[in-house]
Design a protein around this motif. Structure first.
Motif, PDB file in Angstrom:
ATOM      1  N   SER A  13     -22.133   3.446 -53.209  1.00  0.00           N
ATOM      2  CA  SER A  13     -22.357   4.117 -51.936  1.00  0.00           C
ATOM      3  C   SER A  13     -21.680   5.475 -51.923  1.00  0.00           C
ATOM      4  CB  SER A  13     -21.801   3.258 -50.790  1.00  0.00           C
ATOM      5  OG  SER A  13     -21.823   3.960 -49.563  1.00  0.00           O
ATOM      6  N   SER A  14     -22.305   6.406 -51.235  1.00  0.00           N
ATOM      7  CA  SER A  14     -21.605   7.629 -50.853  1.00  0.00           C
ATOM      8  C   SER A  14     -20.346   7.213 -50.087  1.00  0.00           C
ATOM      9  CB  SER A  14     -22.513   8.469 -49.951  1.00  0.00           C
ATOM     10  OG  SER A  14     -21.758   9.384 -49.171  1.00  0.00           O
ATOM     11  N   PRO A  15     -19.269   7.975 -50.208  1.00  0.00           N
ATOM     12  CA  PRO A  15     -18.039   7.596 -49.502  1.00  0.00           C
ATOM     13  C   PRO A  15     -18.095   7.800 -47.995  1.00  0.00           C
ATOM     14  CG  PRO A  15     -17.734   9.671 -50.662  1.00  0.00           C
ATOM     15  CD  PRO A  15     -19.067   9.145 -51.089  1.00  0.00           C
ATOM     16  N   LEU A  16     -19.141   8.428 -47.478  1.00  0.00           N
ATOM     17  CA  LEU A  16     -19.196   8.739 -46.058  1.00  0.00           C
ATOM     18  C   LEU A  16     -19.499   7.499 -45.223  1.00  0.00           C
ATOM     19  CD1 LEU A  16     -20.932  12.167 -46.463  1.00  0.00           C
ATOM     20  CD2 LEU A  16     -18.608  11.767 -45.649  1.00  0.00           C
ATOM     21  N   GLN A  17     -18.952   7.484 -44.009  1.00  0.00           N
ATOM     22  CA  GLN A  17     -18.968   6.295 -43.163  1.00  0.00           C
ATOM     23  C   GLN A  17     -20.358   5.717 -42.951  1.00  0.00           C
ATOM     24  OE1 GLN A  17     -16.866   6.722 -39.403  1.00  0.00           O
ATOM     25  NE2 GLN A  17     -18.165   5.181 -38.411  1.00  0.00           N
ATOM     26  N   ARG A  18     -21.341   6.568 -42.675  1.00  0.00           N
ATOM     27  CA  ARG A  18     -22.675   6.067 -42.366  1.00  0.00           C
ATOM     28  C   ARG A  18     -23.293   5.302 -43.541  1.00  0.00           C
ATOM     29  NH1 ARG A  18     -22.157  11.518 -42.669  1.00  0.00           N
ATOM     30  NH2 ARG A  18     -23.680  12.829 -43.786  1.00  0.00           N
ATOM     31  N   CYS A  19     -22.933   5.709 -44.758  1.00  0.00           N
ATOM     32  CA  CYS A  19     -23.431   5.000 -45.939  1.00  0.00           C
ATOM     33  C   CYS A  19     -22.662   3.709 -46.170  1.00  0.00           C
ATOM     34  CB  CYS A  19     -23.339   5.899 -47.167  1.00  0.00           C
ATOM     35  SG  CYS A  19     -24.535   7.246 -47.176  1.00  0.00           S
ATOM     36  N   ARG A  20     -21.352   3.754 -45.968  1.00  0.00           N
ATOM     37  CA  ARG A  20     -20.558   2.537 -46.152  1.00  0.00           C
ATOM     38  C   ARG A  20     -20.957   1.459 -45.143  1.00  0.00           C
ATOM     39  NH1 ARG A  20     -15.815   3.450 -44.665  1.00  0.00           N
ATOM     40  NH2 ARG A  20     -15.700   5.701 -44.292  1.00  0.00           N
ATOM     41  N   GLU A  21     -21.250   1.870 -43.924  1.00  0.00           N
ATOM     42  CA  GLU A  21     -21.712   0.914 -42.922  1.00  0.00           C
ATOM     43  C   GLU A  21     -23.077   0.339 -43.307  1.00  0.00           C
ATOM     44  OE1 GLU A  21     -21.660   2.777 -39.092  1.00  0.00           O
ATOM     45  OE2 GLU A  21     -19.477   2.825 -38.976  1.00  0.00           O
ATOM     46  N   THR A  22     -23.933   1.190 -43.847  1.00  0.00           N
ATOM     47  CA  THR A  22     -25.275   0.741 -44.244  1.00  0.00           C
ATOM     48  C   THR A  22     -25.208  -0.279 -45.371  1.00  0.00           C
ATOM     49  OG1 THR A  22     -26.288   2.833 -43.556  1.00  0.00           O
ATOM     50  CG2 THR A  22     -27.511   1.494 -45.142  1.00  0.00           C
ATOM     51  N   VAL A  23     -24.437   0.003 -46.404  1.00  0.00           N
ATOM     52  CA  VAL A  23     -24.390  -0.920 -47.543  1.00  0.00           C
ATOM     53  C   VAL A  23     -23.723  -2.231 -47.156  1.00  0.00           C
ATOM     54  CG1 VAL A  23     -22.201  -0.175 -48.604  1.00  0.00           C
ATOM     55  CG2 VAL A  23     -24.055  -1.011 -50.043  1.00  0.00           C
ATOM     56  N   ALA A  24     -22.764  -2.193 -46.235  1.00  0.00           N
ATOM     57  CA  ALA A  24     -22.112  -3.432 -45.794  1.00  0.00           C
ATOM     58  C   ALA A  24     -23.095  -4.350 -45.081  1.00  0.00           C
ATOM     59  CB  ALA A  24     -20.934  -3.106 -44.878  1.00  0.00           C
ATOM     60  N   LEU A  25     -24.031  -3.765 -44.338  1.00  0.00           N
ATOM     61  CA  LEU A  25     -25.046  -4.562 -43.646  1.00  0.00           C
ATOM     62  C   LEU A  25     -26.194  -4.950 -44.572  1.00  0.00           C
ATOM     63  CD1 LEU A  25     -25.207  -2.556 -40.294  1.00  0.00           C
ATOM     64  CD2 LEU A  25     -24.390  -4.902 -40.567  1.00  0.00           C
ATOM     65  N   ALA A  26     -26.558  -4.062 -45.477  1.00  0.00           N
ATOM     66  CA  ALA A  26     -27.706  -4.301 -46.351  1.00  0.00           C
ATOM     67  C   ALA A  26     -27.389  -5.283 -47.472  1.00  0.00           C
ATOM     68  CB  ALA A  26     -28.196  -2.987 -46.940  1.00  0.00           C
ATOM     69  N   LEU A  27     -26.139  -5.276 -47.932  1.00  0.00           N
ATOM     70  CA  LEU A  27     -25.724  -6.170 -49.023  1.00  0.00           C
ATOM     71  C   LEU A  27     -24.391  -6.816 -48.663  1.00  0.00           C
ATOM     72  CD1 LEU A  27     -26.700  -3.943 -52.070  1.00  0.00           C
ATOM     73  CD2 LEU A  27     -27.592  -6.240 -51.630  1.00  0.00           C
ATOM     74  N   PRO A  28     -24.372  -7.680 -47.669  1.00  0.00           N
ATOM     75  CA  PRO A  28     -23.104  -8.237 -47.189  1.00  0.00           C
ATOM     76  C   PRO A  28     -22.363  -9.088 -48.212  1.00  0.00           C
ATOM     77  CG  PRO A  28     -24.964  -9.390 -46.202  1.00  0.00           C
ATOM     78  CD  PRO A  28     -25.534  -8.190 -46.915  1.00  0.00           C
ATOM     79  N   GLY A  29     -23.058  -9.602 -49.201  1.00  0.00           N
ATOM     80  CA  GLY A  29     -22.409 -10.457 -50.188  1.00  0.00           C
ATOM     81  C   GLY A  29     -21.980  -9.747 -51.459  1.00  0.00           C
ATOM     82  N   LEU A  30     -22.130  -8.424 -51.486  1.00  0.00           N
ATOM     83  CA  LEU A  30     -21.828  -7.671 -52.706  1.00  0.00           C
ATOM     84  C   LEU A  30     -20.908  -6.503 -52.375  1.00  0.00           C
ATOM     85  CD1 LEU A  30     -22.597  -7.551 -55.755  1.00  0.00           C
ATOM     86  CD2 LEU A  30     -24.408  -5.946 -55.121  1.00  0.00           C
ATOM     87  N   GLU A  31     -19.786  -6.442 -53.033  1.00  0.00           N
ATOM     88  CA  GLU A  31     -18.849  -5.348 -52.785  1.00  0.00           C
ATOM     89  C   GLU A  31     -19.364  -4.072 -53.446  1.00  0.00           C
ATOM     90  OE1 GLU A  31     -14.120  -4.203 -53.403  1.00  0.00           O
ATOM     91  OE2 GLU A  31     -14.846  -6.216 -53.904  1.00  0.00           O
ATOM     92  N   ALA A  32     -19.472  -3.019 -52.661  1.00  0.00           N
ATOM     93  CA  ALA A  32     -19.989  -1.745 -53.171  1.00  0.00           C
ATOM     94  C   ALA A  32     -18.845  -0.823 -53.566  1.00  0.00           C
ATOM     95  CB  ALA A  32     -20.853  -1.065 -52.116  1.00  0.00           C
ATOM     96  N   SER A  33     -19.067  -0.072 -54.623  1.00  0.00           N
ATOM     97  CA  SER A  33     -18.123   0.959 -55.047  1.00  0.00           C
ATOM     98  C   SER A  33     -18.580   2.300 -54.486  1.00  0.00           C
ATOM     99  CB  SER A  33     -18.065   1.035 -56.576  1.00  0.00           C
ATOM    100  OG  SER A  33     -17.714  -0.209 -57.140  1.00  0.00           O
ATOM    101  N   THR A  34     -17.644   3.121 -54.042  1.00  0.00           N
ATOM    102  CA  THR A  34     -18.010   4.451 -53.559  1.00  0.00           C
ATOM    103  C   THR A  34     -17.964   5.442 -54.715  1.00  0.00           C
ATOM    104  OG1 THR A  34     -15.734   4.938 -52.885  1.00  0.00           O
ATOM    105  CG2 THR A  34     -17.209   4.008 -51.217  1.00  0.00           C
TER     106      THR A  34
END
Length: 230
Positions: free
Chosen positions: A54-75
């Motif tokens: 994910s991009s480090p920006l908040q709107r992207c971090r919020e999106t990936v948390a909802l889109a892939l709740p079971g997978l930890e994303a790296s910024t």
């Protein structure tokens, strides 16, 4: 040679206000944006997603948390928003009256954003090189870790995703404004050793599994003469 699903963040507070957010802190998703991210989650659910970035920006971090709740994303900064410099936070209605706007529309390869003491500035060409190079590097990392048929996700922004699509179709930075990428959409690109191949762009609904099936009768960087057989 893995396949990346490029997801633009959901509708944000900056989208609602009509301003160019850039790297402004504190720009999150609206209710509409959260609904869009949840819709992406339903589309991704049937897939085996190997990694998420994910991009480090908040709107992207919020999106990936909802889109892939079971997978930890790296910024990763390389897939972050374009650095708009003094244009950061500017109302788009005001920016449209600036002479630079026409350069961005008609000759994006020549567009350079003005410097600012608060925000970094770059050209659209520099942004495209950063993002395309970053996607290639992340793809190579995913392939090494998970194999050539791996599917991974990158949650980013409109202009960066447009840059990848323009690269995939051979238009380069000059073709940046021939691409549309809406909030909450999914774009699929196969990164191969010879080129990027666009599989789908700006999709808001529909199954994703058919898009991520790798070809079995020819090299993944090639396209079937006459078109694929389905």
């Amino acid at each position: 040679m893995a396949i990346v699903l490029l997801i633009r963040h959901g509708h944000s507070s900056a989208n609602a206000a009509g301003v160019l957010a850039g790297w402004t802190e504190g720009v999150g998703l609206t209710d509409t944006g959260r609904t869009q991210a949840e819709r992406v989650a339903a589309r991704l659910a049937p897939l085996d997603v190997a990694r998420a970035f994910s991009s480090p920006l908040q709107r992207c971090r919020e999106t990936v948390a909802l889109a892939l709740p079971g997978l930890e994303a790296s910024t990763d900064d390389r897939i972050g928003e374009c650095h708009y410099g003094a244009w950061t936070g500017r109302p788009l209605s005001e920016a449209a009256k600036d002479p630079l706007w026409r350069t961005i529309q008609d000759d994006p390869a020549a567009a350079v954003f003005p410097p600012s003491e608060q925000y970094a500035a770059e050209s659209l060409g520099e942004m495209a090189a950063r993002v395309v190079g970053g996607v290639r590097a992340l793809d190579a990392q995913v392939e090494e870790e998970h194999g050539k048929s791996a599917v991974w996700v990158a949650v980013s922004h409109g202009d960066p995703i447009k840059a990848v699509v323009a690269e995939a179709v051979g238009a380069g930075v000059a073709g940046l404004q021939r691409v549309r990428v809406d909030p909450g959409t999914v774009t699929a690109v196969h990164v191969t050793s010879t080129r990027m191949v666009l599989l789908a762009s700006n999709t808001a609904e529909g199954e994703l599994a058919p898009l991520v099936a790798t070809p079995k009768d020819h090299a993944p960087g090639d396209s079937t003469v006459g078109g694929a057989a389905g």
